[in-house]
Scaffold this motif. Sequence first.
Motif, PDB file in Angstrom:
ATOM      1  N   ARG A 115      27.053  38.578  36.866  1.00 43.52           N
ATOM      2  CA  ARG A 115      27.774  39.664  37.537  1.00 43.52           C
ATOM      3  C   ARG A 115      28.892  40.166  36.628  1.00 43.52           C
ATOM      4  NH1 ARG A 115      28.535  37.486  43.766  1.00 43.52           N
ATOM      5  NH2 ARG A 115      26.361  36.897  44.052  1.00 43.52           N
ATOM      6  N   TRP A 116      29.596  39.208  35.990  1.00 45.80           N
ATOM      7  CA  TRP A 116      30.680  39.602  35.085  1.00 45.80           C
ATOM      8  C   TRP A 116      30.147  40.424  33.920  1.00 45.80           C
ATOM      9  CZ3 TRP A 116      35.448  40.104  36.169  1.00 45.80           C
ATOM     10  CH2 TRP A 116      36.053  39.283  37.132  1.00 45.80           C
ATOM     11  N   LEU A 117      28.990  40.054  33.400  1.00 50.91           N
ATOM     12  CA  LEU A 117      28.417  40.831  32.297  1.00 50.91           C
ATOM     13  C   LEU A 117      28.021  42.235  32.747  1.00 50.91           C
ATOM     14  CD1 LEU A 117      26.358  38.083  30.445  1.00 50.91           C
ATOM     15  CD2 LEU A 117      28.534  39.127  29.736  1.00 50.91           C
ATOM     16  N   LYS A 118      27.601  42.374  34.011  1.00 50.05           N
ATOM     17  CA  LYS A 118      27.319  43.707  34.554  1.00 50.05           C
ATOM     18  C   LYS A 118      28.598  44.530  34.636  1.00 50.05           C
ATOM     19  CE  LYS A 118      23.313  42.422  37.333  1.00 50.05           C
ATOM     20  NZ  LYS A 118      22.791  42.214  38.697  1.00 50.05           N
ATOM     21  N   VAL A 119      29.689  43.892  35.041  1.00 49.26           N
ATOM     22  CA  VAL A 119      30.985  44.574  35.104  1.00 49.26           C
ATOM     23  C   VAL A 119      31.374  45.080  33.723  1.00 49.26           C
ATOM     24  CG1 VAL A 119      33.473  44.178  35.400  1.00 49.26           C
ATOM     25  CG2 VAL A 119      31.871  43.401  37.152  1.00 49.26           C
ATOM     26  N   VAL A 120      31.266  44.214  32.722  1.00 52.11           N
ATOM     27  CA  VAL A 120      31.634  44.580  31.350  1.00 52.11           C
ATOM     28  C   VAL A 120      30.769  45.734  30.862  1.00 52.11           C
ATOM     29  CG1 VAL A 120      31.697  43.769  28.961  1.00 52.11           C
ATOM     30  CG2 VAL A 120      32.550  42.300  30.800  1.00 52.11           C
ATOM     31  N   GLU A 175      43.755  51.875  30.884  1.00 50.87           N
ATOM     32  CA  GLU A 175      42.753  52.584  31.686  1.00 50.87           C
ATOM     33  C   GLU A 175      41.454  51.786  31.758  1.00 50.87           C
ATOM     34  OE1 GLU A 175      42.348  56.463  29.928  1.00 50.87           O
ATOM     35  OE2 GLU A 175      44.391  57.042  30.468  1.00 50.87           O
ATOM     36  N   PHE A 176      41.061  51.198  30.633  1.00 48.94           N
ATOM     37  CA  PHE A 176      39.834  50.418  30.576  1.00 48.94           C
ATOM     38  C   PHE A 176      39.940  49.169  31.446  1.00 48.94           C
ATOM     39  CE2 PHE A 176      36.886  47.419  28.518  1.00 48.94           C
ATOM     40  CZ  PHE A 176      35.714  48.166  28.594  1.00 48.94           C
ATOM     41  N   LEU A 177      41.078  48.508  31.379  1.00 50.16           N
ATOM     42  CA  LEU A 177      41.303  47.313  32.191  1.00 50.16           C
ATOM     43  C   LEU A 177      41.323  47.658  33.678  1.00 50.16           C
ATOM     44  CD1 LEU A 177      41.735  44.277  32.100  1.00 50.16           C
ATOM     45  CD2 LEU A 177      44.179  44.700  31.805  1.00 50.16           C
ATOM     46  N   HIS A 178      41.904  48.810  34.023  1.00 48.16           N
ATOM     47  CA  HIS A 178      41.881  49.260  35.423  1.00 48.16           C
ATOM     48  C   HIS A 178      40.436  49.451  35.886  1.00 48.16           C
ATOM     49  CE1 HIS A 178      46.134  49.676  35.995  1.00 48.16           C
ATOM     50  NE2 HIS A 178      46.260  50.605  35.067  1.00 48.16           N
ATOM     51  N   LEU A 179      39.643  50.141  35.080  1.00 45.97           N
ATOM     52  CA  LEU A 179      38.241  50.391  35.433  1.00 45.97           C
ATOM     53  C   LEU A 179      37.482  49.079  35.600  1.00 45.97           C
ATOM     54  CD1 LEU A 179      35.720  52.149  35.841  1.00 45.97           C
ATOM     55  CD2 LEU A 179      35.518  52.262  33.345  1.00 45.97           C
ATOM     56  N   ALA A 180      37.633  48.175  34.646  1.00 43.43           N
ATOM     57  CA  ALA A 180      36.920  46.892  34.708  1.00 43.43           C
ATOM     58  C   ALA A 180      37.350  46.087  35.935  1.00 43.43           C
ATOM     59  CB  ALA A 180      37.152  46.101  33.424  1.00 43.43           C
ATOM     60  N   THR A 181      38.628  46.129  36.271  1.00 44.55           N
ATOM     61  CA  THR A 181      39.116  45.399  37.445  1.00 44.55           C
ATOM     62  C   THR A 181      38.588  46.031  38.728  1.00 44.55           C
ATOM     63  OG1 THR A 181      41.084  44.748  36.209  1.00 44.55           O
ATOM     64  CG2 THR A 181      41.180  44.513  38.601  1.00 44.55           C
ATOM     65  N   GLU A 182      38.540  47.348  38.771  1.00 47.32           N
ATOM     66  CA  GLU A 182      37.962  48.028  39.934  1.00 47.32           C
ATOM     67  C   GLU A 182      36.492  47.651  40.105  1.00 47.32           C
ATOM     68  OE1 GLU A 182      38.772  52.096  38.943  1.00 47.32           O
ATOM     69  OE2 GLU A 182      40.897  51.914  39.433  1.00 47.32           O
ATOM     70  N   LEU A 183      35.759  47.596  39.008  1.00 49.15           N
ATOM     71  CA  LEU A 183      34.355  47.200  39.067  1.00 49.15           C
ATOM     72  C   LEU A 183      34.219  45.750  39.541  1.00 49.15           C
ATOM     73  CD1 LEU A 183      33.196  48.905  35.770  1.00 49.15           C
ATOM     74  CD2 LEU A 183      32.351  49.453  38.072  1.00 49.15           C
ATOM     75  N   CYS A 197      36.205  44.195  41.484  1.00 49.46           N
ATOM     76  CA  CYS A 197      36.446  44.228  42.943  1.00 49.46           C
ATOM     77  C   CYS A 197      35.187  44.692  43.661  1.00 49.46           C
ATOM     78  CB  CYS A 197      37.600  45.170  43.277  1.00 49.46           C
ATOM     79  SG  CYS A 197      39.227  44.542  42.843  1.00 49.46           S
ATOM     80  N   GLN A 198      34.542  45.702  43.124  1.00 39.91           N
ATOM     81  CA  GLN A 198      33.337  46.236  43.739  1.00 39.91           C
ATOM     82  C   GLN A 198      32.220  45.194  43.779  1.00 39.91           C
ATOM     83  OE1 GLN A 198      32.604  50.178  42.351  1.00 39.91           O
ATOM     84  NE2 GLN A 198      30.700  50.402  43.446  1.00 39.91           N
ATOM     85  N   TYR A 199      32.163  44.335  42.770  1.00 37.00           N
ATOM     86  CA  TYR A 199      31.175  43.258  42.724  1.00 37.00           C
ATOM     87  C   TYR A 199      31.628  42.019  43.499  1.00 37.00           C
ATOM     88  CZ  TYR A 199      27.878  45.242  39.343  1.00 37.00           C
ATOM     89  OH  TYR A 199      26.926  46.003  38.725  1.00 37.00           O
ATOM     90  N   GLY A 200      32.834  42.058  44.063  1.00 40.33           N
ATOM     91  CA  GLY A 200      33.336  40.935  44.840  1.00 40.33           C
ATOM     92  C   GLY A 200      33.784  39.751  43.995  1.00 40.33           C
ATOM     93  N   LEU A 201      34.178  40.004  42.758  1.00 36.52           N
ATOM     94  CA  LEU A 201      34.545  38.932  41.842  1.00 36.52           C
ATOM     95  C   LEU A 201      36.035  38.627  41.812  1.00 36.52           C
ATOM     96  CD1 LEU A 201      32.166  40.014  38.962  1.00 36.52           C
ATOM     97  CD2 LEU A 201      31.912  38.003  40.434  1.00 36.52           C
TER      98      LEU A 201
END
Length: 153
Positions: free
Chosen positions: A79-84, A128-136, A138-142
């Motif tokens: 899941r984390w690799l999908k986020v990245v 901005e990139f870190l915000h996006l990755a953190t939002e993702l 959250c979306q994946y429930g991680l």
Amino acid sequence: MKKHEIRKNAYKFVGKILSNQHSIERAVKEARLQPGGHSGGGGGHAFVSDPTAQQAVRLAMELKAVTLDDGWTLRWPERWLKVVKCAYENCYPYEARAMRYYYDGHTAVRTGEQYGMDQSTVYRIRAEFLHLATELACQYGLVRVVSDEELRA
């Protein structure tokens, strides 16, 4: 935990994931290559050993955790690799290349030199990139950015 610590820790954790992407990929690959599952027969007549089917099921199932070379155990590595992957795919290509370089262990100064931008621009893109990755994440429930109590309030 204080109110803003959950959010701060989420961002810190996502940054650690980004910095360890290659180690996570390697750990997932190694885990997938390891033989696993029951391959021997049992005493009962109803048991049919099918190592090929067992291997297929094992490979189709999501890995619950992997341990990286430094001993850090990461839950839900795929899941984390999908986020990245999604984070890199959802930013401008030039910025994505700069962030790959940065998260591969280079400083903001070196990243700026490599990509022709000043240090403040690198920091802005990183934020901005870190915000996006953190939002993702959250979306994946991680990760969570607020406590359960705050959500109920």
